[in-house]
Design a protein around this motif. Structure first.
Motif, short mmCIF file in Angstrom:
data_model
loop_
_atom_site.label_atom_id
_atom_site.label_comp_id
_atom_site.label_asym_id
_atom_site.label_seq_id
_atom_site.Cartn_x
_atom_site.Cartn_y
_atom_site.Cartn_z
N ASP A 114 0.81 -1.22 0.00
CA ASP A 114 0.00 0.00 0.00
C ASP A 114 0.84 1.28 0.00
O ASP A 114 0.32 2.38 0.10
CB ASP A 114 -0.96 0.01 1.19
N GLY A 115 2.17 1.12 -0.08
CA GLY A 115 3.04 2.29 -0.07
C GLY A 115 3.69 2.54 1.28
O GLY A 115 4.51 3.44 1.41
N SER A 116 3.35 1.73 2.27
CA SER A 116 3.92 1.93 3.61
C SER A 116 5.14 1.05 3.87
O SER A 116 5.82 1.23 4.88
CB SER A 116 2.85 1.69 4.68
N ALA B 152 5.83 -5.64 5.53
CA ALA B 152 6.79 -6.73 5.69
C ALA B 152 6.31 -8.02 5.03
O ALA B 152 7.11 -8.93 4.81
CB ALA B 152 7.06 -6.98 7.17
N ASP B 153 5.03 -8.12 4.72
CA ASP B 153 4.49 -9.34 4.15
C ASP B 153 3.80 -9.13 2.80
O ASP B 153 3.05 -9.99 2.34
CB ASP B 153 3.53 -10.01 5.13
N ALA B 154 4.06 -8.02 2.14
CA ALA B 154 3.43 -7.73 0.85
C ALA B 154 3.86 -8.73 -0.20
O ALA B 154 4.99 -9.21 -0.20
CB ALA B 154 3.77 -6.32 0.40
N GLU B 155 2.92 -9.06 -1.11
CA GLU B 155 3.17 -10.04 -2.16
C GLU B 155 2.96 -9.49 -3.56
O GLU B 155 3.36 -10.12 -4.54
CB GLU B 155 2.22 -11.23 -2.01
N SER B 156 2.29 -8.35 -3.66
CA SER B 156 1.92 -7.85 -4.98
C SER B 156 1.89 -6.33 -4.99
O SER B 156 1.57 -5.70 -3.98
CB SER B 156 0.55 -8.39 -5.38
N TYR B 157 2.19 -5.77 -6.16
CA TYR B 157 2.06 -4.32 -6.34
C TYR B 157 0.67 -3.94 -6.81
O TYR B 157 0.28 -2.79 -6.71
CB TYR B 157 3.09 -3.82 -7.36
N ARG C 177 7.47 11.48 -5.40
CA ARG C 177 6.36 12.43 -5.58
C ARG C 177 4.99 11.77 -5.49
O ARG C 177 4.00 12.42 -5.28
CB ARG C 177 6.52 13.18 -6.89
N ASP C 178 4.94 10.46 -5.67
CA ASP C 178 3.67 9.75 -5.57
C ASP C 178 3.42 9.29 -4.14
O ASP C 178 4.36 8.97 -3.42
CB ASP C 178 3.68 8.50 -6.46
N THR C 179 2.16 9.30 -3.76
CA THR C 179 1.82 8.65 -2.49
C THR C 179 1.36 7.24 -2.86
O THR C 179 0.75 7.03 -3.90
CB THR C 179 0.69 9.42 -1.77
N GLY C 180 1.67 6.31 -2.05
CA GLY C 180 1.37 4.93 -2.41
C GLY C 180 2.37 4.44 -3.43
O GLY C 180 3.55 4.73 -3.35
N LEU C 181 1.91 3.72 -4.43
CA LEU C 181 2.77 3.19 -5.47
C LEU C 181 2.51 3.92 -6.78
O LEU C 181 1.37 4.27 -7.07
CB LEU C 181 2.52 1.70 -5.66
N LEU D 28 9.10 -6.01 -0.42
CA LEU D 28 9.30 -5.75 -1.84
C LEU D 28 10.23 -4.56 -2.07
O LEU D 28 10.59 -3.87 -1.11
CB LEU D 28 7.94 -5.49 -2.51
N GLU D 29 10.59 -4.32 -3.31
CA GLU D 29 11.48 -3.20 -3.64
C GLU D 29 10.81 -1.84 -3.53
O GLU D 29 11.47 -0.82 -3.43
CB GLU D 29 12.05 -3.38 -5.06
N TRP D 30 9.50 -1.79 -3.59
CA TRP D 30 8.75 -0.55 -3.43
C TRP D 30 8.00 -0.59 -2.12
O TRP D 30 7.59 -1.67 -1.72
CB TRP D 30 7.76 -0.36 -4.59
N PRO D 31 7.80 0.50 -1.45
CA PRO D 31 8.06 1.89 -1.86
C PRO D 31 9.55 2.24 -1.78
O PRO D 31 10.32 1.57 -1.10
CB PRO D 31 7.26 2.71 -0.86
N ARG D 32 9.91 3.32 -2.48
CA ARG D 32 11.30 3.77 -2.55
C ARG D 32 11.39 5.24 -2.17
O ARG D 32 10.44 6.00 -2.32
CB ARG D 32 11.86 3.55 -3.95
N VAL D 33 12.56 5.63 -1.69
CA VAL D 33 12.85 7.02 -1.33
C VAL D 33 14.23 7.38 -1.89
O VAL D 33 14.97 6.52 -2.34
CB VAL D 33 12.84 7.25 0.20
#
Length: 168
Positions: A7-9, A12-17, A85-89, A73-78
């Motif tokens: 969700d952009g946060s 630790a257990d995300a599986e999909s963008y 500039r995007d919130t979320g993905l 996952l590799e996203w979100p990124r800073v």
């Protein structure tokens, strides 16, 4: 098992963008009946495989850095204005995941390459009494390519190094 969508946060257990509903909307907009005809469980598995492919294929070329050390996952990124500039993905990332998921429904996104599957062709040329033979090795490619995904991911990638640009 329910799909866990980043969700952009930095979960630790995300599986999909991409969520199933976002992927459904994407493929509905582009009129992809193969996606509409697939079972929900198959679509979720395809979204997981698509996300794994995106992370593996683009990891070294992504701008910025991971937001947290504990994210799955590799996203979100800073660390780069283009990714912050995007919130979320970013929309392009979610679309890339949906595009790859469609392809994942019908096969492996990165099939194993057989190192000994190359062939040797020989070209013979005869001029008068002299014959020359030149052997050519047809080596397997780097695997499948997905140009639409490359285009969608382009804004999030580091610029190519000039010494690595291939000339035609």
């Amino acid at each position: 098992m329910s799909l866990i969508v980043e969700d952009g946060s930095g979960l630790a257990d995300a599986e999909s963008y991409a969520s199933l509903s976002r992927a459904d909307a994407h493929h509905d907009a582009f009129g992809n009946p193969a996606w509409a005809d697939a079972a929900a469980a198959d679509k979720e598995a395809a979204l997981r495989r698509a996300t794994r492919y995106l992370d593996g294929a683009y990891r070294q070329r992504l701008r910025g850095r991971r937001k947290t050390a504990g994210q799955a996952l590799e996203w979100p990124r800073v660390g780069d204005a283009a990714v912050e500039r995007d919130t979320g993905l970013p929309r392009g990332l979610v679309q890339a995941a949906a595009e790859l998921a469609l392809r994942a429904l019908s096969g492996d996104l990165a099939p194993d390459q057989q190192p000994d599957s190359s062939t040797v062709d020989e070209q013979r040329t005869t001029v008068g009494p002299i014959t020359t033979a030149i052997g050519f090795r047809d080596t397997p490619g780097r695997g499948p390519s997905y140009p639409v995904v490359d285009q969608l991911m382009g804004p999030f990638l580091k610029p190519a190094r000039p010494d690595r640009v291939r000339r035609a």
